[in-house]
Design a protein around this motif. Structure first.
Motif, PDB file in Angstrom:
ATOM      1  N   LYS A  39       1.093  -0.949   0.090  1.00  0.00           N
ATOM      2  CA  LYS A  39      -0.171  -0.104   0.448  1.00  0.00           C
ATOM      3  C   LYS A  39       1.200   1.495   0.139  1.00  0.00           C
ATOM      4  CE  LYS A  39      -2.536   2.571   2.722  1.00  0.00           C
ATOM      5  NZ  LYS A  39      -3.316   3.252   4.177  1.00  0.00           N
ATOM      6  N   CYS A  41       0.113   5.180   0.116  1.00  0.00           N
ATOM      7  CA  CYS A  41      -1.057   6.524   0.428  1.00  0.00           C
ATOM      8  C   CYS A  41      -0.203   7.761   1.017  1.00  0.00           C
ATOM      9  CB  CYS A  41      -2.408   5.876   0.713  1.00  0.00           C
ATOM     10  SG  CYS A  41      -3.751   7.095   0.171  1.00  0.00           S
ATOM     11  N   PHE A  43      -2.987   9.399   2.272  1.00  0.00           N
ATOM     12  CA  PHE A  43      -4.388   9.403   3.860  1.00  0.00           C
ATOM     13  C   PHE A  43      -3.348   7.863   4.476  1.00  0.00           C
ATOM     14  CE2 PHE A  43      -8.147  11.451   2.519  1.00  0.00           C
ATOM     15  CZ  PHE A  43      -7.017  13.066   2.456  1.00  0.00           C
ATOM     16  N   ASP A  44      -3.855   7.531   5.304  1.00  0.00           N
ATOM     17  CA  ASP A  44      -4.378   6.262   6.388  1.00  0.00           C
ATOM     18  C   ASP A  44      -4.619   6.099   6.452  1.00  0.00           C
ATOM     19  OD1 ASP A  44      -2.294   4.209   6.126  1.00  0.00           O
ATOM     20  OD2 ASP A  44      -1.014   5.026   7.941  1.00  0.00           O
ATOM     21  N   CYS A  45      -6.200   5.835   6.376  1.00  0.00           N
ATOM     22  CA  CYS A  45      -7.729   6.073   6.800  1.00  0.00           C
ATOM     23  C   CYS A  45      -7.622   4.874   7.768  1.00  0.00           C
ATOM     24  CB  CYS A  45      -8.775   5.930   5.496  1.00  0.00           C
ATOM     25  SG  CYS A  45      -8.498   7.392   4.389  1.00  0.00           S
ATOM     26  N   TYR A  47     -10.552   2.898   8.556  1.00  0.00           N
ATOM     27  CA  TYR A  47     -11.285   2.533   7.501  1.00  0.00           C
ATOM     28  C   TYR A  47     -10.640   1.179   6.533  1.00  0.00           C
ATOM     29  CZ  TYR A  47     -12.836   6.027   4.844  1.00  0.00           C
ATOM     30  OH  TYR A  47     -12.375   7.381   3.986  1.00  0.00           O
ATOM     31  N   CYS A  48      -9.378   1.932   5.967  1.00  0.00           N
ATOM     32  CA  CYS A  48      -8.657   1.044   4.430  1.00  0.00           C
ATOM     33  C   CYS A  48      -8.994  -0.026   4.295  1.00  0.00           C
ATOM     34  CB  CYS A  48      -7.155   1.485   4.069  1.00  0.00           C
ATOM     35  SG  CYS A  48      -6.733   1.707   2.725  1.00  0.00           S
ATOM     36  N   GLY A  96      -3.931   2.047  -2.928  1.00  0.00           N
ATOM     37  CA  GLY A  96      -2.931   3.735  -2.244  1.00  0.00           C
ATOM     38  C   GLY A  96      -3.699   4.427  -3.709  1.00  0.00           C
ATOM     39  N   ASN A 129      -8.178  10.550  -3.320  1.00  0.00           N
ATOM     40  CA  ASN A 129      -8.221  11.262  -1.901  1.00  0.00           C
ATOM     41  C   ASN A 129      -7.727  13.441  -2.207  1.00  0.00           C
ATOM     42  OD1 ASN A 129      -5.578  11.460  -1.874  1.00  0.00           O
ATOM     43  ND2 ASN A 129      -5.213   9.998  -0.891  1.00  0.00           N
ATOM     44  N   LYS A 151     -12.611  12.143  -2.907  1.00  0.00           N
ATOM     45  CA  LYS A 151     -13.266  11.633  -1.582  1.00  0.00           C
ATOM     46  C   LYS A 151     -13.516  12.823  -0.324  1.00  0.00           C
ATOM     47  CE  LYS A 151     -10.587   8.907   1.207  1.00  0.00           C
ATOM     48  NZ  LYS A 151     -11.909   7.376   1.391  1.00  0.00           N
TER      49      LYS A 151
HETATM   50  S1  SF4 Z   1      -8.957   3.750   1.637  1.00  0.00           S
HETATM   51 FE1  SF4 Z   1      -7.883   5.466   0.444  1.00  0.00          FE
HETATM   52  S2  SF4 Z   1      -7.527   6.982   0.996  1.00  0.00           S
HETATM   53 FE2  SF4 Z   1      -7.870   6.259   2.221  1.00  0.00          FE
HETATM   54  S3  SF4 Z   1      -5.316   5.015   3.398  1.00  0.00           S
HETATM   55 FE3  SF4 Z   1      -7.049   3.711   2.107  1.00  0.00          FE
HETATM   56  S4  SF4 Z   1      -6.047   4.121  -0.447  1.00  0.00           S
HETATM   57 FE4  SF4 Z   1      -5.866   5.846   0.277  1.00  0.00          FE
END
Ligand code: SF4
Length: 265
Positions: A39, A41, A43-45, A47-48, A96, A129, A151
């Motif tokens: 991965k 990204c 971001f590090d959501c 809920y990813c 990502g 994102n 997003k």
């Molecule tokens: S949900 Fe999307 S924006 Fe969020 S960390 Fe995962 S890949 Fe990145």
């Protein structure tokens, strides 16, 4: 697709994957511009579905080159057409943030060319994102695709910091202005989730969140809004799906302000 057992999140092991049936997009051929099995990204959501950055997978894996993406997509579409299959949509998603690819704009140009030659009725969608909208070449590439899906998980900065964990100095006003600059050629996608992490309550469905989210939508004026909740396993096990009635209630509030909203519960 390889499924990593740790915390049941998963990573894609291919550049072109599917076709998969997406609840939001139909029969979708996916393009992963990020490394296979890793991965990457901005971001590090929390809920990813790909897990957290650096947590799983092959740390040495690199992004595919523009040429590799082009060849893999062509090959996959030829294979599908030989089997009388056609995608409804070619979706940039994967492990990502797709706009992190250094040749993102070139890849989009190639994809449009290949789509036009092989399956002109298929849409091209990008799930992003919104972290790279300061780059003019990313913006102009996104303006060329059919579904530019960005997003925005709240209208409150502190909620976004908690939920999405950006790895750069996140500026919400700037992000909203960048999304507004698409002049409506943008779809806003919002994930609603509830739960608790390390004793901190996570909830972007509070009325304060919803009011500020609607205010942000009023500035951005997107063509459409997509709201959804978690469907698969997340890196943190104590996150909960938001109920369908609550998602519908949130959607109604946005619809009352004139927005077209789709709900996936
Ligand atoms: S949900 Fe999307 S924006 Fe969020 S960390 Fe995962 S890949 Fe990145």
């Amino acid at each position: 697709m390889t499924k990593f057992l740790s915390m049941s999140t998963f990573l894609f092991d291919k550049t072109v994957f599917g076709p998969v049936r997406s609840r939001r997009l139909g029969v979708s051929l996916g393009i992963n511009l990020l490394p296979n099995n890793r991965k990457l990204c901005s971001f590090d959501c929390i809920y990813c579905e790909c897990g957290l950055n650096g947590e799983l997978g092959d740390k040495t894996s690199q992004m595919p080159t523009r040429q590799q993406v082009k060849e893999a997509l062509k090959q996959k579409l030829e294979d599908m057409l030989n089997e009388n299959l056609k995608p409804d949509v070619i979706t940039f998603a994967g492990n990502g943030e797709p706009t992190l690819h250094p040749d993102f704009a070139g890849v989009i140009d190639d994809t449009i060319e290949i789509r036009n030659a092989h399956c002109p009725e298929a849409r091209i969608a990008v799930l992003s994102n919104a972290s790279r909208l300061y780059k003019p070449e990313v913006v102009s590439a996104l303006l060329k695709v059919d579904d530019n899906i960005q997003k925005l998980d709240s209208g409150l900065k502190e909620t976004i910091l908690r939920l999405d964990q950006p790895n750069y100095p996140f500026d919400l006003d700037q992000t909203i202005n960048q999304l507004k600059a698409f002049k409506g050629k943008v779809i806003i996608q919002t994930m609603f989730v509830e739960g608790e992490i390390d004793g901190v309550t996570i909830d972007n469905t509070t009325q304060k969140d919803i009011d500020s989210w609607i205010q942000a939508l009023q500035k951005i004026r997107p063509s459409k809004v997509m709201i959804y909740t978690i469907e698969r396993d997340t890196p943190y096990s104590n996150l909960k799906k938001v109920s369908l009635p609550l998602l519908n209630q949130i959607a109604d509030q946005a619809k009352q302000q004139g927005f077209e909203v789709s709900v996936s519960g």
